[in-house]
Design an enzyme around this catalytic site. Structure first.
Site, short mmCIF file in Angstrom:
data_model
loop_
_atom_site.label_atom_id
_atom_site.label_comp_id
_atom_site.label_asym_id
_atom_site.label_seq_id
_atom_site.Cartn_x
_atom_site.Cartn_y
_atom_site.Cartn_z
N GLY A 15 21.80 29.81 -20.34
CA GLY A 15 20.85 31.22 -19.95
C GLY A 15 19.87 30.96 -20.01
CB SER A 16 17.32 28.59 -20.86
OG SER A 16 17.70 27.01 -19.94
CG ASN A 17 17.36 27.99 -15.36
OD1 ASN A 17 16.31 27.96 -14.88
ND2 ASN A 17 18.37 26.59 -15.84
CB ILE A 86 34.40 26.99 -6.33
CG1 ILE A 86 33.44 25.31 -6.63
CG2 ILE A 86 33.85 26.87 -4.87
CD1 ILE A 86 32.91 24.90 -6.40
CG ASN A 99 23.80 26.22 -7.85
OD1 ASN A 99 23.47 27.27 -8.79
ND2 ASN A 99 23.53 25.16 -7.32
CG HIS A 101 21.57 20.36 -8.61
ND1 HIS A 101 23.06 21.18 -8.94
CD2 HIS A 101 20.51 18.81 -8.21
CE1 HIS A 101 23.54 19.13 -8.73
NE2 HIS A 101 22.45 18.32 -8.73
CG ASP A 142 24.82 20.92 -5.37
OD1 ASP A 142 24.66 22.09 -5.95
OD2 ASP A 142 25.60 20.04 -6.15
C1 GRF Z 1 20.79 23.66 -15.98
O1 GRF Z 1 20.20 22.66 -15.56
C2 GRF Z 1 21.12 24.39 -14.07
O2 GRF Z 1 20.20 23.85 -13.39
C3 GRF Z 1 23.02 24.14 -14.75
O3 GRF Z 1 23.02 24.48 -14.61
C4 GRF Z 1 22.15 24.38 -16.68
C5 GRF Z 1 22.25 25.96 -16.73
O4 GRF Z 1 21.30 25.69 -18.10
N1 GRF Z 1 23.41 24.43 -12.63
P1 GRF Z 1 20.74 27.36 -18.89
O5 GRF Z 1 22.11 27.74 -18.97
O6 GRF Z 1 19.55 28.33 -17.67
O7 GRF Z 1 19.80 27.13 -20.19
#
Ligand code: GRF
Length: 189
Positions: A15-17, A86, A99, A101, A142
Site C-alpha cells: 500500500g505504498s501507493n 481482475i 490502475n 502499472h 493494461d
Molecule cells: C506497484 O508496483 C504497482 O505498480 C503494482 O503493484 C505494486 C504495489 O505497490 N501494480 P504498493 O502496494 O502500492 O506498495
C-alpha cells in the site's frame, strides 16, 4: 469547475501507493475524497495504513461483496493501487477505474506482467529507461487509455529490485497527478 469523486482504493499488498494518495490528500493536492480502502488480502499492510489514517477499510473475498460495498459507499472513481485481481465485467461497465502499472506501457504490460516480473524483464533487456503509467482499466489487460506516464533513468540499477525502488518513486509521484487530471477533465461516467 473540477469534479469531486468518491474514491475507493483497491489494494492487495503493502500500500505504498495508497500512502502517497493519503499524503497528497492531506496536502490538499486533489479535491476528491478517499472514502474506502478495499483489500482482497486480509493481511495487506494497506489496511493498516487506512486504519492509521481513519479511512474506512474492508477485506473482501468475492466480487459480489465488492460490488455491494461500491454501491453502498456511492463510489464514483476506483483506483487499483497494487490490486492483484481482475475486475469482473459487470463492475468494469459501471465505473471509471484507473490502475497504476510499473512500466512504460505499452511496453511490459499484459498478462503475468505485475510486480517484480515487470522489473525482471526490464532488467534482462538492459533498458536505459523504465517508469510508470496510470491508465484507464478496460477488459484488455493494461490496454486502456493512458492518463499519465513518467520515465526514469535506470542505467545505474544493478538488479530488478533496484529498478523497482526507482519506479515506485515515479508511481507515487504520478498517481496523485492522475486524480487531478481526471478531476480537471470533468469526466462524468
Ligand atoms: C506497484 O508496483 C504497482 O505498480 C503494482 O503493484 C505494486 C504495489 O505497490 N501494480 P504498493 O502496494 O502500492 O506498495
Amino acid at each position: 469547475m473540477s469534479s469531486n469523486f468518491k474514491i475507493a482504493v483497491l489494494v492487495s499488498g503493502n500500500g505504498s501507493n495508497l500512502q502517497s494518495l493519503i499524503d497528497a490528500k492531506k496536502n490538499f493536492f486533489f479535491n476528491s475524497e478517499i472514502k474506502i480502502v478495499i483489500s482482497n488480502n486480509n493481511n495487506s499492510y494497506a489496511l493498516k495504513r487506512a486504519n492509521n489514517n481513519n479511512i474506512k477499510n474492508i477485506f473482501i473475498n468475492n466480487d459480489n461483496d465488492l460490488n455491494e460495498i461500491l454501491i453502498k459507499e456511492k463510489i464514483s472513481l476506483i483506483i487499483l493501487a497494487g490490486y492483484l485481481k481482475i475486475i469482473p465485467d459487470f463492475i468494469l461497465k459501471k465505473y471509471l477505474i484507473i490502475n497504476i502499472h510499473p512500466s512504460l506501457l505499452p511496453k511490459y504490460g499484459g498478462k503475468g506482467m505485475y510486480g517484480l516480473h515487470v522489473h525482471k524483464e526490464v532488467f534482462k533487456n538492459k533498458e536505459i529507461y523504465s517508469g510508470a503509467t496510470v491508465h484507464q482499466v478496460t477488459n484488455i489487460i493494461d490496454g486502456g487509455k493512458i492518463i499519465i506516464q513518467e520515465k526514469v533513468n535506470i542505467s545505474d540499477c544493478k538488479s530488478p529490485e533496484s529498478i523497482q525502488i526507482e519506479v515506485l518513486k515515479v508511481e507515487h509521484n504520478i498517481l496523485k497527478k492522475a486524480i487531478k487530471i481526471i478531476e480537471e477533465e470533468n469526466i462524468i461516467f
